[in-house]
Design a protein around this motif. Structure first.
Motif, mmCIF file in Angstrom:
data_model
loop_
_atom_site.group_PDB
_atom_site.id
_atom_site.type_symbol
_atom_site.label_atom_id
_atom_site.label_comp_id
_atom_site.label_asym_id
_atom_site.label_seq_id
_atom_site.Cartn_x
_atom_site.Cartn_y
_atom_site.Cartn_z
ATOM 1 N N GLN A 19 0.838 -1.193 0.000
ATOM 2 C CA GLN A 19 0.000 0.000 0.000
ATOM 3 C C GLN A 19 0.875 1.245 0.000
ATOM 4 O OE1 GLN A 19 -3.820 -0.098 2.227
ATOM 5 N NE2 GLN A 19 -2.887 -1.807 3.326
ATOM 6 N N ARG A 20 0.344 2.295 -0.602
ATOM 7 C CA ARG A 20 1.078 3.545 -0.737
ATOM 8 C C ARG A 20 1.161 4.295 0.594
ATOM 9 N NH1 ARG A 20 2.691 6.268 -5.290
ATOM 10 N NH2 ARG A 20 3.131 4.077 -5.731
ATOM 11 N N LEU A 21 2.363 4.724 0.958
ATOM 12 C CA LEU A 21 2.540 5.555 2.141
ATOM 13 C C LEU A 21 1.919 6.925 1.890
ATOM 14 C CD1 LEU A 21 6.270 4.839 3.125
ATOM 15 C CD2 LEU A 21 4.221 3.914 4.199
ATOM 16 N N HIS A 22 1.117 7.355 2.819
ATOM 17 C CA HIS A 22 0.468 8.653 2.682
ATOM 18 C C HIS A 22 1.523 9.751 2.556
ATOM 19 C CE1 HIS A 22 -2.521 11.775 3.102
ATOM 20 N NE2 HIS A 22 -1.804 12.314 4.060
ATOM 21 N N GLY A 23 1.375 10.568 1.512
ATOM 22 C CA GLY A 23 2.308 11.669 1.289
ATOM 23 C C GLY A 23 3.339 11.388 0.217
ATOM 24 N N MET A 24 3.424 10.140 -0.292
ATOM 25 C CA MET A 24 4.459 9.795 -1.258
ATOM 26 C C MET A 24 3.891 9.627 -2.664
ATOM 27 S SD MET A 24 7.213 9.947 0.354
ATOM 28 C CE MET A 24 8.146 9.460 -1.106
ATOM 29 N N THR A 25 4.608 10.173 -3.651
ATOM 30 C CA THR A 25 4.300 9.978 -5.060
ATOM 31 C C THR A 25 5.596 9.708 -5.805
ATOM 32 O OG1 THR A 25 4.437 12.367 -5.426
ATOM 33 C CG2 THR A 25 2.243 11.446 -5.094
ATOM 34 N N MET A 26 5.540 8.886 -6.839
ATOM 35 C CA MET A 26 6.726 8.565 -7.629
ATOM 36 C C MET A 26 6.276 8.185 -9.036
ATOM 37 S SD MET A 26 10.129 8.213 -7.315
ATOM 38 C CE MET A 26 10.303 7.926 -5.541
ATOM 39 N N GLY A 27 6.986 8.672 -10.037
ATOM 40 C CA GLY A 27 6.611 8.364 -11.406
ATOM 41 C C GLY A 27 7.809 8.204 -12.306
ATOM 42 N N LEU A 28 7.623 7.446 -13.383
ATOM 43 C CA LEU A 28 8.613 7.322 -14.446
ATOM 44 C C LEU A 28 8.135 8.181 -15.608
ATOM 45 C CD1 LEU A 28 11.171 5.758 -15.541
ATOM 46 C CD2 LEU A 28 9.513 4.280 -16.698
ATOM 47 N N ARG A 29 8.916 9.177 -15.943
ATOM 48 C CA ARG A 29 8.539 10.102 -17.008
ATOM 49 C C ARG A 29 9.326 9.776 -18.274
ATOM 50 N NH1 ARG A 29 8.854 16.266 -15.483
ATOM 51 N NH2 ARG A 29 11.090 15.823 -15.369
#
Length: 350
Positions: free
Chosen positions: A110-120
């Protein structure tokens, strides 16, 4: 013909790009594998370069203000210049190494609240609007990270939030221009001594520097303050240590040594590591899989300006770093993260 060229310059009828990941789950020190799929537009196009990069949201302090920006922190070219014919389909494979210091975004699937990560993905097109694609990725903890986080939960601490702070921590060998803070509400046994505890992992191929920051409660005649401890652990110790006792000891030491600012701190048996090569290749350290139960195999903000916190350890003048930063929560909007029911753990439901 002139009209078609004008439309192409504005991205109308031009090439398209779509990146497909073999597995969007990874860990620090591993890789993200996939391919960039392109389709030619209505006319031939000169592709100057295809690049992929990791981007995330970082908190930035500027004077009394604080804002979140999108930062690119790891970039790799997939190809140089080439011609893409009208309607042509082309796929370019890639393997992007994930830096050891890449922050953790997911725990127990599950995603940690506050975290975002992407491959651009960026497709640079000569004399036309560049094309791009953005794919969400999940960075899961290494075994030693997971054991420490599990120990915090077993000690009764409750996860609050996680974020990334731009800057460098003094006394720690750090390669990325930011560090992660994983924040916990105090457990009942520590509630009379501390309000919150923050953990920061600075990871390399041999081990992890663990920075523990305790937000100590003030007394009747004294104000609150932060206390810092720094400890070094080896990856090889993930299954050799009683982590509940270890983390409990770290917390006790950190609370008791206020005023030393965490410099030069070490835990008995965890001095400078003399590790052997080859970590990450053995069983149990492969790419995370899909489906329920992930995380069982293979194992808010910083308190800046209060003196002894991690924010006080950030090197002055170190904020002129590489990596573009754009104000706004772009990743949150793209990924449409709506929170959902987190079961009380502070997770964002995927």
């Amino acid at each position: 013909m002139v009209f078609k060229k004008m439309l192409s310059a504005f991205g109308v009828g031009g090439p398209s790009v779509d990146t497909v990941l073999v597995n969007p789950n990874t860990r620090p020190g591993l890789s993200l594998d996939g391919q960039v799929n392109m389709r030619g537009g209505d006319s031939a196009a000169t592709i100057e370069q295809v690049t992929i990069s990791l981007v995330t949201r970082v908190e930035v302090e500027s004077g009394a203000a604080e804002y979140a920006g999108l930062m690119e922190f790891h970039r790799m070219p997939v190809s140089g210049p080439f011609q893409l014919a009208p309607g042509q389909q082309l796929s370019l494979p890639f393997q992007l190494p994930v830096p050891w210091e890449t922050p953790i975004t997911d725990l127990y699937g599950q995603r940690l609240h506050g975290m975002t990560m992407g491959l651009r993905t960026e497709l640079s097109v000569a004399r036309a609007v560049d094309k791009g694609d953005l794919d969400q990725v999940a960075v899961h903890p290494l075994p030693v990270h997971e054991r420490i986080l599990e120990a915090m939960l077993r000690l009764g601490f409750r996860f609050k939030n996680a974020d990334l702070e731009r800057g460098y921590i003094q006394g720690v060998q750090q390669t990325l221009p930011f560090y992660q803070e994983i924040e916990f509400f105090a457990s009942p046994q520590y509630a009379q001594s501390v309000n919150e505890v923050e953990l920061t992992f600075v990871t390399n191929q041999y081990g992890v520097d663990v920075i523990v920051e305790c937000d100590k409660r003030g007394g009747l005649f004294t104000g609150g303050h932060d206390s810092i401890g720094r400890f070094t652990v080896q990856h090889a110790d993930a299954d050799r240590v009683d982590w509940v006792a270890q983390v409990d000891g770290w917390l006790s030491q950190t609370i008791s040594r206020y005023g030393q600012h965490g410099h030069g701190l070490g835990h008995p048996g965890y001095g400078q590591p003399g590790y052997g090569p080859g970590y990450g290749q053995g069983p149990g350290y492969g790419q995370p899989g899909y489906g329920p139960g992930y995380g069982q195999h293979g194992h808010g903000h910083g308190h800046h300006g209060r003196g002894a916190g991690v924010g006080g350890m950030v090197a002055a003048g170190a904020l002129g770093v590489a990596g573009g930063l754009v104000a706004g929560e772009v990743l949150d909007e793209v990924f449409d993260d709506d929170g959902g029911d987190d079961g009380g753990f502070g997770f964002d439901e995927e």
